[in-house]
Scaffold this motif. Structure first.
Motif, PDB file in Angstrom:
ATOM      1  N   HIS A 184       3.925  -8.180 -11.547  1.00  0.00           N
ATOM      2  CA  HIS A 184       2.872  -8.003 -12.568  1.00  0.00           C
ATOM      3  C   HIS A 184       1.910  -9.177 -12.488  1.00  0.00           C
ATOM      4  CE1 HIS A 184       4.746  -4.627 -14.487  1.00  0.00           C
ATOM      5  NE2 HIS A 184       5.903  -5.287 -14.589  1.00  0.00           N
ATOM      6  N   LYS A 219       9.192  -5.275 -10.162  1.00  0.00           N
ATOM      7  CA  LYS A 219       7.770  -5.120  -9.832  1.00  0.00           C
ATOM      8  C   LYS A 219       7.039  -6.451  -9.982  1.00  0.00           C
ATOM      9  CE  LYS A 219       6.903  -0.296 -10.794  1.00  0.00           C
ATOM     10  NZ  LYS A 219       7.968   0.242 -11.655  1.00  0.00           N
ATOM     11  N   GLY A 229      -0.118 -11.059  -4.643  1.00  0.00           N
ATOM     12  CA  GLY A 229       0.844  -9.963  -4.625  1.00  0.00           C
ATOM     13  C   GLY A 229       1.251  -9.607  -3.197  1.00  0.00           C
ATOM     14  N   GLN A 268       4.989 -10.032  -1.654  1.00  0.00           N
ATOM     15  CA  GLN A 268       5.673  -8.843  -1.132  1.00  0.00           C
ATOM     16  C   GLN A 268       6.148  -9.075   0.298  1.00  0.00           C
ATOM     17  OE1 GLN A 268       6.265  -6.203  -3.361  1.00  0.00           O
ATOM     18  NE2 GLN A 268       7.767  -5.854  -1.743  1.00  0.00           N
ATOM     19  N   SER A 294      -8.310  -8.552  -8.948  1.00  0.00           N
ATOM     20  CA  SER A 294      -7.514  -7.322  -8.981  1.00  0.00           C
ATOM     21  C   SER A 294      -6.100  -7.650  -9.463  1.00  0.00           C
ATOM     22  CB  SER A 294      -7.446  -6.692  -7.591  1.00  0.00           C
ATOM     23  OG  SER A 294      -6.539  -5.619  -7.633  1.00  0.00           O
ATOM     24  N   THR A 295      -5.593  -6.792 -10.355  1.00  0.00           N
ATOM     25  CA  THR A 295      -4.223  -7.005 -10.835  1.00  0.00           C
ATOM     26  C   THR A 295      -3.252  -6.055 -10.134  1.00  0.00           C
ATOM     27  OG1 THR A 295      -4.649  -5.488 -12.646  1.00  0.00           O
ATOM     28  CG2 THR A 295      -4.944  -7.826 -13.115  1.00  0.00           C
ATOM     29  N   VAL A 296      -3.785  -5.263  -9.196  1.00  0.00           N
ATOM     30  CA  VAL A 296      -2.918  -4.373  -8.417  1.00  0.00           C
ATOM     31  C   VAL A 296      -2.270  -5.214  -7.308  1.00  0.00           C
ATOM     32  CG1 VAL A 296      -2.856  -2.296  -6.969  1.00  0.00           C
ATOM     33  CG2 VAL A 296      -4.507  -2.467  -8.862  1.00  0.00           C
ATOM     34  N   PRO A 297      -0.928  -5.329  -7.300  1.00  0.00           N
ATOM     35  CA  PRO A 297      -0.279  -6.251  -6.348  1.00  0.00           C
ATOM     36  C   PRO A 297      -0.663  -6.023  -4.888  1.00  0.00           C
ATOM     37  CG  PRO A 297       1.313  -5.422  -7.927  1.00  0.00           C
ATOM     38  CD  PRO A 297       0.045  -4.683  -8.190  1.00  0.00           C
ATOM     39  N   THR A 298      -0.870  -4.747  -4.498  1.00  0.00           N
ATOM     40  CA  THR A 298      -1.208  -4.493  -3.088  1.00  0.00           C
ATOM     41  C   THR A 298      -2.654  -4.871  -2.766  1.00  0.00           C
ATOM     42  OG1 THR A 298      -1.683  -2.228  -3.731  1.00  0.00           O
ATOM     43  CG2 THR A 298       0.472  -2.647  -2.716  1.00  0.00           C
ATOM     44  N   LYS A 299      -3.442  -5.134  -3.819  1.00  0.00           N
ATOM     45  CA  LYS A 299      -4.852  -5.502  -3.592  1.00  0.00           C
ATOM     46  C   LYS A 299      -5.124  -6.941  -3.945  1.00  0.00           C
ATOM     47  CE  LYS A 299      -6.960  -1.035  -3.825  1.00  0.00           C
ATOM     48  NZ  LYS A 299      -7.054   0.016  -4.823  1.00  0.00           N
ATOM     49  N   ASN A 300      -4.106  -7.626  -4.406  1.00  0.00           N
ATOM     50  CA  ASN A 300      -4.269  -9.018  -4.803  1.00  0.00           C
ATOM     51  C   ASN A 300      -3.548  -9.892  -3.765  1.00  0.00           C
ATOM     52  OD1 ASN A 300      -3.160 -11.505  -6.096  1.00  0.00           O
ATOM     53  ND2 ASN A 300      -4.510 -10.835  -7.734  1.00  0.00           N
TER      54      ASN A 300
END
Ligand code: HSE
Length: 299
Positions: free
Chosen positions: A43, A41, A63, A67, A54-60
């Motif tokens: 992080h 994952k 990230g 990906q 944002s620390t959410v990978p799909t929103k950063n």
């Protein structure tokens, strides 16, 4: 093993080159530390700097860009990313591009360099899609590759790095207001008047020729943007006053940096850059908007 990267800010559009010209700037950039983890994952951990990251990978954007690279490679590798986000989103100096580019450059190193720098621009652009809805490369290219870049074509991506004159300086003022690139793009008319287009591509040709031949006067004559600036400057407080002051102080040219609110000026030599810095400072000190000014050689 960890890798520390400095991901520079960038000035895109550079006056006449909407979506096709950009250069990296010294002095302001995101700092990132990346290492592999065993979790499959991504992080993300912010360290100081901009608080609302944002620390959410799909929103950063970092990230998203990582990906895109891992998907292309067919890899499940996880990564820990610490980001000191020094460039605020919505600044006009390539905030999203800095994090996305720094991330893919570092991940590529940690994976043993499966991709060339040119290929990495493509992945960094996926971060731009997440941030602005459009895959523009005029920030990502100079951030990944360094220096001054031309995006000659998007499909397929064709990027050309060009030398800039040794004594070319850039001064950027960043008023502390946020302009979302997505909104600043939606504002633009999709039709271009042919007469304006002729002036614009004449300027693009002149600017590139001036950069190649170190002809500062030609650079100055060619910077003007006849298409986008007028539509966007309404978003930037004091834009006309700032531009007048900067031109009176001897800048070669001045326009919006990216989608704003930052405004940049190009100058011949450090002394001129100092004068322009002072002129920007004078105009914005009379407002109650906080601001930063960065000066650096364009290299
Ligand atoms: N070329 C892009 C635009 C850059 O002006 O919308 C955004 O940073």
């Amino acid at each position: 093993k960890s890798i520390k990267v400095f991901a520079p800010g960038s000035v895109s559009n550079v006056g006449c080159g909407f979506d096709i010209l950009g250069f990296a700037i010294d002095g302001i950039g995101d700092e990132m530390i990346l290492r592999k983890n065993d979790s499959n994952k991504i992080h993300i951990k912010p360290i100081e700097g901009y608080e609302n990251l944002s620390t959410v990978p799909t929103k950063n954007v970092a990230g998203v860009a990582i990906q895109a690279l891992l998907d292309d490679l067919g890899s499940q590798q996880g990564f820990d990313i610490e980001i000191k986000k020094n460039i605020k989103p919505g600044s006009g100096i390539g905030s999203s591009s800095a994090s996305a580019s720094g991330a893919v450059v570092a991940v590529n190193e940690l994976l043993g360099k499966p991709y060339s720098r040119m290929q990495l621009v493509d992945f960094a652009m996926q971060g731009e899609v997440a941030a602005s809805g459009d895959a523009h490369a005029d920030n990502a290219a100079p951030t990944v590759l360094g220096g001054f870049c031309i995006v000659r074509a998007y499909d397929p991506l064709d990027i050309i790095q060009i030398e800039s004159p040794i004594n070319l300086w850039c001064v950027v003022i960043h008023p502390q207001i946020e302009i979302k690139t997505k909104e600043a793009r939606e504002l633009l008319s999709t039709q271009v008047d042919l007469k304006k287009a002729i002036r614009q591509w004449g300027n693009v040709a002149g600017l590139i020729s001036g950069l190649h031949s170190s002809d500062y006067n030609l650079i100055g004559r060619s910077l003007e943007d006849h298409i986008v600036e007028k539509q966007r400057k309404v978003l930037i407080p004091e834009f006309d006053n700032l531009k007048n002051a900067v031109m009176n102080a001897g800048a070669l040219g001045c326009s919006i940096s990216g989608s704003g609110p930052s405004v940049f000026a190009l100058c011949e030599g450090e002394n001129k850059a100092k004068d322009v810095n002072l002129a920007m400072n004078d105009v914005f000190s009379k407002t109650n908007i906080p601001f930063y000014i960065y000066s650096s050689q364009v290299s």
